[in-house]
Design an enzyme around this catalytic site. Structure first.
Site, mmCIF file in Angstrom:
data_model
loop_
_atom_site.group_PDB
_atom_site.id
_atom_site.type_symbol
_atom_site.label_atom_id
_atom_site.label_comp_id
_atom_site.label_asym_id
_atom_site.label_seq_id
_atom_site.Cartn_x
_atom_site.Cartn_y
_atom_site.Cartn_z
ATOM 1 C CB SER A 61 -11.219 -6.227 53.347
ATOM 2 O OG SER A 61 -11.830 -5.286 52.480
ATOM 3 C CE LYS A 134 -9.303 -5.268 49.181
ATOM 4 N NZ LYS A 134 -9.689 -5.879 50.460
#
Length: 252
Positions: A61, A134
């Site tokens: 991701s 993230k």
């Protein structure tokens, strides 16, 4: 090296005492070795608790910034003084519902003990799959919108040029997933660099925290890739991307 006087004294010792001294030698070494290991574990545990922790990357991701199975170091101390900034890459505990439920693997007490010991010295990172990584896009008070006419995010009205985003061949921007949010106090809005393959804040707005990550859930700021060696290097927060974004209380 044994001196002549020490050798002479040893030769005068009764045979039984000499045998006890000889038997004691290996145990002294083992004792000293255990003390060294114990001190190393205690020091490493303190570093882990207050300074840095090691994690590995279980998914794609954050490509291409982070690759699957990269090992990274996370600074736990600095953000407690400076706070988190737009662009920081952060590791955080699941705020609730972001990760699928994984079955509990039952292992023997010995295996668990060995894994715990290795984790204290940074050779095991058994909790990496219980955390997410993230990039911070919005901090408390920020107005974050997706997207403008050319597919850019805007933060407090300023469009972002994001060089870290992974795009498929022929793409000029990530597929838009429309949202219009204001980040609440003590929270972050986070997104993956592999924007089209990241279950980030956008996709968790129906979860208990509405897609926001409470600062209390954040372990720290990822700052260094340590493995593999050919990828060793600093993890950039790209301050130039967010340099023109005004503070929320001054944005129009």
């Amino acid at each position: 090296m044994t001196s002549d006087s020490e050798a002479a004294s040893a030769s005068l010792m009764p045979p039984s005492a000499q045998r006890r001294r000889a038997r004691r030698g290996p145990w002294v070494f083992v004792r000293d070795l255990l003390i060294v290991i114990l001190v190393a574990v205690l020091v490493s545990a303190m570093v882990k608790a207050f300074l840095v922790r090691s994690f590995y990357i279980p998914s794609g991701s954050m490509e291409n910034t982070l690759q699957i199975n990269d090992r990274i170091l996370v600074d736990e101390l600095t953000p407690t003084w400076t706070g988190y900034q737009r662009g920081d890459v952060v590791v955080f505990e699941d705020p609730g519902g972001w990760l699928p439920v994984t079955p509990v693997i039952v292992s023997s007490p010995i295996a668990e003990g060995v894994d715990w010991l290795l984790s204290q010295v940074g050779l095991s990172v058994s909790d990496s799959e219980d955390h997410l990584v993230k990039r911070v896009i919005g901090v408390a008070g920020d107005h974050v919108v997706c997207c403008n006419a050319i597919g850019q995010l805007t933060v407090n009205g300023v469009p972002l040029e994001e060089p870290y985003i992974k795009l498929a061949e022929g793409q000029t921007s990530a597929d838009p997933y429309e949202f219009d949010i204001v980040v609440p106090d003590d929270s972050l809005w986070v997104m993956g660099d592999n924007r089209d393959h990241s279950r980030d804040s956008r996709y968790n707005q129906d979860q208990p925290t509405n897609g926001f990550v409470p600062v209390d859930n954040v372990v720290g700021r990822a700052f260094l890739i340590t493995w593999p060696l050919d990828r060793f290097g600093v993890i950039s927060s790209y301050p130039e991307v967010f340099a023109g974004v005004p503070d929320p209380d001054t944005a129009e």
